[in-house]
Write a protein that holds these residues in place. Structure first.
Motif, PDB file in Angstrom:
ATOM      1  N   GLY A  15       0.817  -1.210   0.000  1.00 44.80           N
ATOM      2  CA  GLY A  15       0.000   0.000   0.000  1.00 44.80           C
ATOM      3  C   GLY A  15       0.842   1.246   0.000  1.00 44.80           C
ATOM      4  O   GLY A  15       2.060   1.169  -0.046  1.00 44.80           O
ATOM      5  N   ALA A  17      -3.112   1.735  -1.242  1.00 42.06           N
ATOM      6  CA  ALA A  17      -3.832   1.383  -2.459  1.00 42.06           C
ATOM      7  C   ALA A  17      -4.048   2.635  -3.313  1.00 42.06           C
ATOM      8  O   ALA A  17      -4.277   3.719  -2.776  1.00 42.06           O
ATOM      9  CB  ALA A  17      -5.179   0.759  -2.105  1.00 42.06           C
ATOM     10  N   CYS A  75      -2.815  -3.480   0.016  1.00 44.25           N
ATOM     11  CA  CYS A  75      -3.718  -3.113  -1.082  1.00 44.25           C
ATOM     12  C   CYS A  75      -5.158  -3.247  -0.576  1.00 44.25           C
ATOM     13  O   CYS A  75      -5.876  -4.193  -0.895  1.00 44.25           O
ATOM     14  CB  CYS A  75      -3.450  -4.026  -2.282  1.00 44.25           C
ATOM     15  N   TRP A  77      -8.710  -0.937   0.198  1.00 47.61           N
ATOM     16  CA  TRP A  77      -9.416   0.304  -0.131  1.00 47.61           C
ATOM     17  C   TRP A  77     -10.570   0.562   0.818  1.00 47.61           C
ATOM     18  O   TRP A  77     -11.305  -0.364   1.183  1.00 47.61           O
ATOM     19  CB  TRP A  77     -10.011   0.228  -1.533  1.00 47.61           C
ATOM     20  N   GLY A  90     -10.294  -5.416  -0.290  1.00 46.55           N
ATOM     21  CA  GLY A  90      -8.852  -5.629  -0.237  1.00 46.55           C
ATOM     22  C   GLY A  90      -8.420  -6.820  -1.051  1.00 46.55           C
ATOM     23  O   GLY A  90      -9.219  -7.707  -1.369  1.00 46.55           O
ATOM     24  N   VAL A 142     -12.008  -2.645  -9.338  1.00 47.23           N
ATOM     25  CA  VAL A 142     -10.710  -3.260  -9.073  1.00 47.23           C
ATOM     26  C   VAL A 142     -10.326  -4.214 -10.201  1.00 47.23           C
ATOM     27  O   VAL A 142      -9.176  -4.215 -10.659  1.00 47.23           O
ATOM     28  CB  VAL A 142     -10.703  -3.970  -7.701  1.00 47.23           C
TER      29      VAL A 142
END
Length: 158
Positions: A15, A17, A75, A77, A90, A142
């Protein structure tokens, strides 16, 4: 001759992200100011029972504050509507071996593809946001971000 589509290296799962936007949602890294919204959405038995047992319930403000800090190096969000956190999405990196891929121990003379990166995608939304299509939109945002990357050891289709 046709040119092969360029293969982009897998994005890092480290991260924070990147910010990604869709028609109604913005997925972004958590901010310290998100802790109260996160706690309000996550502190729900119906949300907690759909998730892994490690997800705390009740979900206290200290849990939200921990998550905001924890997520910065991953990562993960915050799913937001109007800059208000309504959920979480995630990517959790898994090794090929976790899925039984990448080892060629089956003695069948066929090489086994060794993916460069495999990730599990997980998400949750606060209960008041269920049934609005937000989960589908967030996942598609994503997946669109990832589609040009070599996640499975195979070049993306041209």
């Amino acid at each position: 001759p046709t040119a092969a589509a360029p293969v982009v290296a897998p994005p890092s799962l480290a991260g924070p992200a990147p910010t990604l936007a869709g028609p109604r949602l913005v997925l972004r890294a958590y901010r310290a100011a998100d802790a109260e919204d996160l706690q309000r959405e996550a502190d729900n038995a119906n949300v907690a029972k759909t998730l892994r047992p490690i997800f705390p319930h009740p979900y206290a403000l200290k849990d939200a504050q921990f998550w905001v800090v924890f997520s910065q190096s991953r990562c993960i969000w915050a799913i937001t509507v109007g800059d208000r956190v309504v959920g979480n999405l995630g990517l959790l990196e898994l090794t090929a071996r976790d899925w039984g891929l990448g080892d060629d121990d089956d003695d069948d003379d066929e090489p086994t593809a060794s993916p460069t990166c495999i990730a599990e995608l997980g998400y949750w939304l606060g209960e008041e946001h269920w049934g609005k299509g937000y989960a589908r939109e967030a996942v598609n945002i994503v997946l669109d971000h990832l589609k040009d990357h070599d996640w499975l050891g195979v070049a993306p289709a041209a």
